[in-house]
Design a protein around this motif. Structure first.
Motif, short mmCIF file in Angstrom:
data_model
loop_
_atom_site.label_atom_id
_atom_site.label_comp_id
_atom_site.label_asym_id
_atom_site.label_seq_id
_atom_site.Cartn_x
_atom_site.Cartn_y
_atom_site.Cartn_z
N GLY A 155 0.83 -1.03 0.01
CA GLY A 155 0.10 -0.08 0.11
C GLY A 155 0.90 1.43 0.10
N ILE A 156 1.99 1.26 0.10
CA ILE A 156 2.72 2.33 -0.21
C ILE A 156 3.96 2.13 -1.26
CG2 ILE A 156 2.84 3.00 2.15
CD1 ILE A 156 5.62 1.81 2.81
N THR A 157 4.73 3.10 -1.67
CA THR A 157 5.46 3.11 -2.48
C THR A 157 6.95 2.93 -1.91
OG1 THR A 157 4.64 4.71 -4.02
CG2 THR A 157 6.75 4.16 -4.54
N PHE A 158 7.22 1.68 -1.59
CA PHE A 158 8.17 1.25 -0.59
C PHE A 158 9.85 1.92 -0.74
CE2 PHE A 158 10.09 -1.39 2.32
CZ PHE A 158 11.34 -1.93 2.06
N SER A 159 9.96 2.09 -2.14
CA SER A 159 11.34 2.51 -2.41
C SER A 159 11.47 3.96 -2.07
CB SER A 159 11.57 2.47 -3.98
OG SER A 159 10.86 2.98 -4.69
N ILE A 160 10.80 4.96 -1.81
CA ILE A 160 10.80 6.02 -1.58
C ILE A 160 10.83 6.39 -0.07
CG2 ILE A 160 9.95 6.87 -3.83
CD1 ILE A 160 7.57 8.06 -2.28
N TYR A 161 10.60 5.46 0.67
CA TYR A 161 10.51 5.44 2.08
C TYR A 161 11.91 5.24 2.91
CZ TYR A 161 5.35 6.44 2.43
OH TYR A 161 4.05 7.00 2.11
N THR A 162 11.97 5.97 3.93
CA THR A 162 13.11 5.65 5.06
C THR A 162 12.37 4.52 5.65
OG1 THR A 162 14.00 7.78 5.03
CG2 THR A 162 14.36 6.34 6.84
N MET A 163 13.00 3.37 5.95
CA MET A 163 12.66 2.30 6.72
C MET A 163 13.31 2.18 7.91
SD MET A 163 9.89 1.58 4.74
CE MET A 163 9.41 0.08 5.92
N ASN A 164 12.67 2.22 9.03
CA ASN A 164 13.33 2.09 10.44
C ASN A 164 12.56 1.07 10.94
OD1 ASN A 164 14.38 4.80 10.02
ND2 ASN A 164 12.24 5.35 9.97
N TRP A 165 13.47 0.57 12.20
CA TRP A 165 13.16 -0.36 13.27
C TRP A 165 13.32 0.38 14.53
CZ3 TRP A 165 11.07 -5.27 12.44
CH2 TRP A 165 11.03 -5.62 11.39
N TYR A 166 12.06 0.17 15.52
CA TYR A 166 12.18 0.71 16.74
C TYR A 166 12.04 -0.31 17.69
CZ TYR A 166 11.62 5.57 15.20
OH TYR A 166 11.61 6.75 14.57
N ARG A 167 12.24 -0.12 18.88
CA ARG A 167 11.72 -1.04 19.84
C ARG A 167 11.49 -0.39 21.25
NH1 ARG A 167 17.87 -3.79 21.39
NH2 ARG A 167 18.65 -1.98 22.50
N GLN A 168 10.58 -1.23 22.02
CA GLN A 168 10.01 -0.85 23.18
C GLN A 168 10.11 -1.97 24.40
OE1 GLN A 168 6.12 1.05 23.15
NE2 GLN A 168 6.56 2.36 24.84
N ALA A 169 10.80 -1.51 25.19
CA ALA A 169 10.89 -2.50 26.25
C ALA A 169 10.04 -2.31 27.36
CB ALA A 169 12.39 -2.75 26.95
N GLY A 193 8.25 -0.77 30.22
CA GLY A 193 8.30 0.42 31.26
C GLY A 193 9.33 1.17 30.57
N LYS A 194 9.79 1.08 29.49
CA LYS A 194 10.67 2.15 28.72
C LYS A 194 9.88 2.75 27.34
CE LYS A 194 15.04 0.07 30.20
NZ LYS A 194 16.20 -0.54 29.58
N GLN A 195 10.77 3.93 26.90
CA GLN A 195 9.87 4.38 25.85
C GLN A 195 10.54 3.83 24.85
OE1 GLN A 195 11.33 8.63 26.07
NE2 GLN A 195 9.38 9.17 26.95
N ARG A 196 9.74 3.82 23.49
CA ARG A 196 10.28 3.51 21.96
C ARG A 196 11.41 3.96 21.80
NH1 ARG A 196 5.60 2.17 17.63
NH2 ARG A 196 4.70 1.45 19.86
N GLU A 197 12.33 3.37 21.28
CA GLU A 197 13.68 3.88 20.67
C GLU A 197 13.97 3.46 19.29
OE1 GLU A 197 16.87 2.77 23.33
OE2 GLU A 197 16.46 0.50 22.93
N LEU A 198 14.60 4.18 18.52
CA LEU A 198 15.09 3.78 17.20
C LEU A 198 16.24 2.83 17.32
CD1 LEU A 198 14.70 4.22 14.24
CD2 LEU A 198 16.49 6.20 14.30
N VAL A 199 16.00 1.80 16.73
CA VAL A 199 17.22 0.64 16.66
C VAL A 199 18.10 1.02 15.42
CG1 VAL A 199 17.83 -1.66 16.53
CG2 VAL A 199 15.73 -0.78 18.01
N ALA A 200 17.44 1.19 14.24
CA ALA A 200 18.19 1.09 12.92
C ALA A 200 17.34 1.89 11.85
CB ALA A 200 18.86 -0.16 12.42
N GLY A 201 17.90 2.59 10.98
CA GLY A 201 17.21 3.14 9.86
C GLY A 201 17.96 2.88 8.73
N MET A 202 17.11 2.96 7.42
CA MET A 202 17.91 2.85 6.29
C MET A 202 17.04 3.74 5.11
SD MET A 202 18.62 -0.03 3.84
CE MET A 202 20.35 -0.48 4.19
N THR A 203 17.84 4.86 4.65
CA THR A 203 16.86 5.62 3.87
C THR A 203 16.87 5.16 2.58
OG1 THR A 203 18.84 6.80 2.92
CG2 THR A 203 17.97 7.74 4.80
N SER A 204 15.91 5.66 1.61
CA SER A 204 15.51 5.22 0.30
C SER A 204 16.92 5.37 -0.58
CB SER A 204 14.59 6.35 -0.46
OG SER A 204 15.35 7.50 -0.40
N GLY A 205 17.78 6.03 -0.32
CA GLY A 205 19.09 5.93 -0.91
C GLY A 205 20.16 4.90 -0.37
#
Length: 119
Positions: free
Chosen positions: A26-40, A42-54
């Motif tokens: 449902g999205i034009t995947f190739s133009i999006y930055t894709m990220n992985w977050y995690r939430q343990a 009692g803790k806030q959600r945090e960015l783990v890793a990201g990859m830009t469209s480039g």
């Protein structure tokens, strides 16, 4: 309808590996930055890793050298290879698609997949 569906989570022993996948539709995947977050608990959600469209990547300090993000634009899927897992990596991991369109941020989230690192 936009969907981000994570898979690959589970229970693994310390030092083990897991590979998470996030299949999108449902999205034009190739133009999006894709990220992985995690939430343990009692803790806030945090960015783990990201990859830009480039293809540029960034990682949180605690996972550098252990986790690798990659994407397959032909399959509209992003991956997170997690090696040398530690107990502190235990969390729900979320996939995120993110882009800025005419000054407005557009992002979508998956439902999350549980990763538990325990002996």
């Amino acid at each position: 309808q936009v969907q981000l569906v994570e898979s690959g989570g589970g229970l693994v022993q310390p030092g083990g590996s897991l590979r998470l996948s996030c299949a999108t539709s449902g999205i034009t995947f190739s133009i999006y930055t894709m990220n992985w977050y995690r939430q343990a608990p009692g803790k806030q959600r945090e960015l783990v890793a990201g990859m830009t469209s480039g293809g540029r990547t960034n990682y949180a300090d605690p996972v550098k050298g252990r986790f690798t993000i990659s994407r397959d634009n032909a399959k509209n899927t992003v991956y997170l290879q997690m090696n040398s897992l530690k107990a502190e990596d235990t969390a729900v991991y979320y996939c995120n698609a993110d882009r800025v369109n005419w000054g407005s941020r557009v992002e979508y989230w998956g439902q999350g997949t549980q990763v538990t690192v325990s002996s």
